[in-house]
Design a protein around this motif. Sequence first.
Motif, PDB file in Angstrom:
ATOM      1  N   PRO A   1      33.269  46.690  32.328  1.00  0.00           N
ATOM      2  CA  PRO A   1      32.764  47.079  33.652  1.00  0.00           C
ATOM      3  C   PRO A   1      33.796  47.890  34.422  1.00  0.00           C
ATOM      4  CG  PRO A   1      33.515  44.816  33.708  1.00  0.00           C
ATOM      5  CD  PRO A   1      33.729  45.319  32.306  1.00  0.00           C
ATOM      6  N   ASN A   2      33.313  48.692  35.348  1.00  0.00           N
ATOM      7  CA  ASN A   2      34.187  49.408  36.266  1.00  0.00           C
ATOM      8  C   ASN A   2      33.901  48.941  37.693  1.00  0.00           C
ATOM      9  OD1 ASN A   2      36.105  51.293  37.140  1.00  0.00           O
ATOM     10  ND2 ASN A   2      34.517  52.767  37.588  1.00  0.00           N
ATOM     11  N   LEU A   3      33.222  47.822  37.798  1.00  0.00           N
ATOM     12  CA  LEU A   3      32.864  47.268  39.094  1.00  0.00           C
ATOM     13  C   LEU A   3      33.438  45.861  39.196  1.00  0.00           C
ATOM     14  CD1 LEU A   3      29.122  48.318  39.096  1.00  0.00           C
ATOM     15  CD2 LEU A   3      30.978  49.429  40.319  1.00  0.00           C
ATOM     16  N   THR A   4      33.532  45.355  40.390  1.00  0.00           N
ATOM     17  CA  THR A   4      34.050  44.003  40.573  1.00  0.00           C
ATOM     18  C   THR A   4      32.995  42.950  40.284  1.00  0.00           C
ATOM     19  OG1 THR A   4      33.527  44.139  42.916  1.00  0.00           O
ATOM     20  CG2 THR A   4      35.780  44.686  42.258  1.00  0.00           C
TER      21      THR A   4
ATOM     22  N   GLY B   1      26.035  40.219  40.910  1.00  0.00           N
ATOM     23  CA  GLY B   1      27.174  39.795  41.719  1.00  0.00           C
ATOM     24  C   GLY B   1      28.141  38.839  41.062  1.00  0.00           C
ATOM     25  N   LYS B   2      28.069  38.653  39.770  1.00  0.00           N
ATOM     26  CA  LYS B   2      28.988  37.744  39.070  1.00  0.00           C
ATOM     27  C   LYS B   2      30.253  38.491  38.684  1.00  0.00           C
ATOM     28  CE  LYS B   2      25.706  34.737  39.138  1.00  0.00           C
ATOM     29  NZ  LYS B   2      25.338  34.280  40.409  1.00  0.00           N
ATOM     30  N   SER B   3      31.386  37.817  38.819  1.00  0.00           N
ATOM     31  CA  SER B   3      32.667  38.419  38.476  1.00  0.00           C
ATOM     32  C   SER B   3      33.027  38.071  37.036  1.00  0.00           C
ATOM     33  CB  SER B   3      33.767  37.929  39.420  1.00  0.00           C
ATOM     34  OG  SER B   3      35.022  38.392  38.981  1.00  0.00           O
ATOM     35  N   LEU B   4      32.926  39.027  36.133  1.00  0.00           N
ATOM     36  CA  LEU B   4      33.307  38.789  34.747  1.00  0.00           C
ATOM     37  C   LEU B   4      34.818  38.673  34.613  1.00  0.00           C
ATOM     38  CD1 LEU B   4      30.982  41.207  32.758  1.00  0.00           C
ATOM     39  CD2 LEU B   4      30.736  38.751  33.061  1.00  0.00           C
ATOM     40  N   TRP B   5      35.553  39.442  35.395  1.00  0.00           N
ATOM     41  CA  TRP B   5      37.020  39.453  35.321  1.00  0.00           C
ATOM     42  C   TRP B   5      37.585  38.153  35.866  1.00  0.00           C
ATOM     43  CZ3 TRP B   5      40.184  42.086  32.517  1.00  0.00           C
ATOM     44  CH2 TRP B   5      41.527  42.223  32.846  1.00  0.00           C
TER      45      TRP B   5
END
Length: 171
Positions: free
Chosen positions: A43-46, A51-55
């Motif tokens: 991803p290049n998104l937060t 709306g889940k944060s994979l990082w």
Amino acid sequence: ACPCCVEPPPPLEDQIDVMVREKNSNDWIEVKLPSPTRAVIIPNLTNYAGGKSLWGTCATSSYLPCGAGRSASGNEYSAAAHDDGLLEVVAIGGIYHMGCVLGCNKLGISAARIAQAAEVRIRVRSKSNKTAMQIDGEPWLQPNATVHIRHFAMASILGMLRAAAAEPRAS
């Protein structure tokens, strides 16, 4: 065949090689995928999938013991941001892991951090000469090849719309 009876896809560590080039570096580093890895997401998104944060927000991955808080070259990972020119590379161990990431995200469960890079190269080397891929919701079967992903540019359309909306209108 019944979708519930189909075997899971083969582990990706047997089908792809992932190489990254970190920001401000010319060197390509091969990164090892944890076992089992059934999906690699870049991803290049937060946020992802509503709306889940994979990082994730913690320093370590909570499921697979790989890629905790440091990159392949030993640099510490930074928080994911859409405007930093970096791509986050994460691994999902399977459907159960993906369900935990999407359903229990507020508990700190995240995907396994693999890399944070300016560019990513994925060499597909599947024995069947096809690996399932998807970009922006569009799936296809990728024959053996090298896929090169990099941050290209950012559009400021939303910023312009916000500025235009703030201007007073003549009646």
